[in-house]
Design an enzyme around this catalytic site. Structure first.
Site, PDB file in Angstrom:
ATOM      1  N   SER A 108      31.453  74.843  57.596  1.00 50.85           N
ATOM      2  CA  SER A 108      30.465  74.293  56.672  1.00 50.85           C
ATOM      3  C   SER A 108      31.028  74.190  55.260  1.00 50.85           C
ATOM      4  O   SER A 108      31.989  73.478  55.016  1.00 50.85           O
ATOM      5  CB  SER A 108      29.187  75.143  56.712  1.00 50.85           C
ATOM      6  OG  SER A 108      28.168  74.546  55.970  1.00 50.85           O
ATOM      7  N   ASP A 243      27.763  68.645  52.553  1.00 48.50           N
ATOM      8  CA  ASP A 243      28.748  69.707  52.656  1.00 48.50           C
ATOM      9  C   ASP A 243      29.812  69.296  53.680  1.00 48.50           C
ATOM     10  O   ASP A 243      29.833  68.154  54.143  1.00 48.50           O
ATOM     11  CB  ASP A 243      28.073  71.024  53.042  1.00 48.50           C
ATOM     12  CG  ASP A 243      27.442  70.972  54.433  1.00 48.50           C
ATOM     13  OD1 ASP A 243      27.172  69.852  54.932  1.00 48.50           O
ATOM     14  OD2 ASP A 243      27.230  72.029  55.036  1.00 48.50           O
ATOM     15  N   ASP A 245      30.383  69.882  56.916  1.00 50.62           N
ATOM     16  CA  ASP A 245      30.062  69.424  58.267  1.00 50.62           C
ATOM     17  C   ASP A 245      28.843  68.517  58.321  1.00 50.62           C
ATOM     18  O   ASP A 245      28.348  68.195  59.403  1.00 50.62           O
ATOM     19  CB  ASP A 245      29.884  70.610  59.220  1.00 50.62           C
ATOM     20  CG  ASP A 245      28.641  71.442  58.939  1.00 50.62           C
ATOM     21  OD1 ASP A 245      28.349  71.664  57.750  1.00 50.62           O
ATOM     22  OD2 ASP A 245      27.996  71.904  59.893  1.00 50.62           O
ATOM     23  N   ASP A 247      25.606  68.737  57.443  1.00 47.62           N
ATOM     24  CA  ASP A 247      24.237  69.124  57.784  1.00 47.62           C
ATOM     25  C   ASP A 247      23.435  69.548  56.560  1.00 47.62           C
ATOM     26  O   ASP A 247      22.263  69.889  56.674  1.00 47.62           O
ATOM     27  CB  ASP A 247      24.209  70.215  58.863  1.00 47.62           C
ATOM     28  CG  ASP A 247      24.734  71.563  58.388  1.00 47.62           C
ATOM     29  OD1 ASP A 247      25.365  71.631  57.310  1.00 47.62           O
ATOM     30  OD2 ASP A 247      24.517  72.564  59.103  1.00 47.62           O
TER      31      ASP A 247
END
Length: 471
Positions: A108, A243, A245, A247
């Site tokens: 992340s 961010d 990734d 999400d």
């Protein structure tokens, strides 16, 4: 031959607020394989597992970790379908539509010397109970002697694009200029297609060949300044980013000012007509003050805790959703919008809340939408390299001697309510809220402050964290 339980126990990798996290050096091929095998074995106790979908973010270590995962699953005769670099919600949504589990390799927003794994059942994120079961599973694991080359599939990308465009008119953003701060986001090769499909003129900005750890809850001063400069230079109506990734979203207004994630979530919920919300205790109280929702449930921080509220809420309310202070939007039920159905995606998503808000700017501005909400402002920041044990000791000390600590932290108003749902959240007589908690993903102490003034919130965060760092 070692067991998965033994390997995981000695790995240094642990579950945080969302997924297993650790140093890249701790994610050896055997550790990655052990987590994948343990996850699959937990699912196999309920039903046969034939295929598991796998995808990665742009971290330098992620591809090799995916290779090790696939090698481990092969020991159970499970086929691993590899979807390359895509956002976590894109992988999760595709897997859910095909009723199969999936594993996302991503850390992340945390620094690139760390990484992580996120696990999904065919119906959505695993629970905290599932995490315990994965850690407890003891399955034999052969040494990982070679790593397979992975063939990338593309279906998940097109499915995600369709999910985020089919409920909106093709001219939703016609005449609008939308910037995309691409950096190293896992979705950077998808987002342009989504916005262009809705009629926008898209300007790609800030693509990086090196991993950039964007934290949507603690946006750097450099990224704040970039947003202001890019919006002005390219005459943008808004700037979008995520961010690592994909999400957790970032959306700026027409002046280049980034919206708080919980403000974005509140706006999206208003636009979609959500009846019942689940959201962490750290989110802005404008949610309740807006009077828009029949029910608001407050939880610990972390998407598993938000999602845990959905079962009973879905039985009582027609439209159910949740979001976090980081902006990740979690849709638990089908929602009718523009006479079309938006399918649920019970994991954090960065695109839907942004598209929903931008769908309203034909006759409005992002700033005007925000100004229509109750006037409560949250600021947040963190102290890096602050061990979790140190954070917990600090919070324990404050709870035992609040009067002494309020003086040390330069908090002069009378203390009213204390909420220890997650960390230590103090509400004062002057309506200020100060919330301290250790990060669940990294050795950091986070501070959230909410007041009636944006400037005041920023000042209080700075004062509190500076006071702590000088102790």
């Amino acid at each position: 031959m070692l067991s998965t339980k033994h390997i995981i126990e000695n790995s240094g990798v642990a579950f945080g607020t969302s997924g297993a996290r650790g140093l890249v050096s701790d994610f050896t091929p055997e550790v990655c394989a052990a987590f994948a095998i343990s996850f699959a074995s937990v699912l196999q106790k309920e039903a046969p597992v034939i295929t598991i979908a796998v995808a990665i973010d742009n971290r330098p270590s992620s591809y090799q970790m995916a290779q090790a995962i696939c090698a481990g699953l092969a020991q159970l005769c499970i086929t691993a379908e590899f979807y390359g670099v895509i956002p976590t919600p894109a992988l999760a949504f595709y897997a859910m539509q095909h009723t199969m589990p999936c594993i996302m390799v991503t850390g992340s927003h945390i620094p690139f010397d760390r990484n992580g794994l996120k696990f999904y059942r065919p119906k959505g994120e695993i629970t905290k109970t599932d995490e315990t079961a994965i850690l407890s599973a003891s399955v034999n694991l052969e040494p990982i002697e070679s790593l397979p080359e992975l063939t990338e599939l593309s279906d998940a990308k097109s499915t995600y694009i369709q999910r985020n465009t089919e409920a909106f008119s093709p001219d939703t953003l016609t005449g609008k200029r939308i910037g995309i701060y691409e950096h190293s986001s896992a979705g950077r090769d998808i987002y342009k297609s989504i916005f262009e499909a809705l009629g926008a003129t898209v300007i790609s900005l800030g693509r990086s060949d090196e991993f950039v750890p964007i934290d949507t809850e603690a946006v750097s001063e450099d990224d704040k300044q970039k947003a202001r400069e890019w919006v002005k230079l390219h005459q943008l109506n808004a700037l979008f980013s995520t961010d690592g990734d994909g999400d957790r979203p970032l959306l700026s207004d027409e002046n280049g000012e980034w919206l708080r994630g919980d403000v974005l979530g509140l706006l999206c919920s208003k636009i979609l007509g959500i009846e019942s919300l689940a959201t962490p205790v750290s989110c802005n109280t404008a949610i309740e003050k807006s009077g828009l929702f029949k029910h608001v449930a407050r939880t610990k921080i972390g998407s598993p805790y938000v999602i845990a509220e959905f079962d009973w809420m879905s039985a009582k309310y027609k439209s159910v959703a949740g979001f976090e202070a980081n902006g990740g939007y979690i849709l638990a039920s089908e929602v009718s919008f523009n006479d079309k159905i938006i399918k649920p995606l019970p994991t954090r998503d960065a695109v839907l809340p942004v598209i929903a808000v931008l769908s309203q700017i034909k006759s409005n501005t992002v700033q005007a939408l925000v100004k229509a909400l109750p006037k409560r402002f949250t600021a947040s920041d963190r102290i890096k390299n602050f061990a979790r044990e140190k954070s917990l000791a600090l919070i324990s000390s404050i709870s035992k001697e609040p009067a002494t600590w309020l003086e040390k932290l330069q908090l002069s108003s009378e203390l009213g309510l204390i909420d220890e749902t997650d960390g230590y959240r103090m509400t004062f007589a002057n309506s200020h809220i100060v919330h301290l908690r250790p990060s669940g993903n990294a050795p950091e102490l986070r501070c959230y402050v909410e007041t009636d003034s944006e400037v005041t919130s920023e000042q209080v965060v700075s004062t509190v964290l500076k006071s702590i760092s000088l102790l």
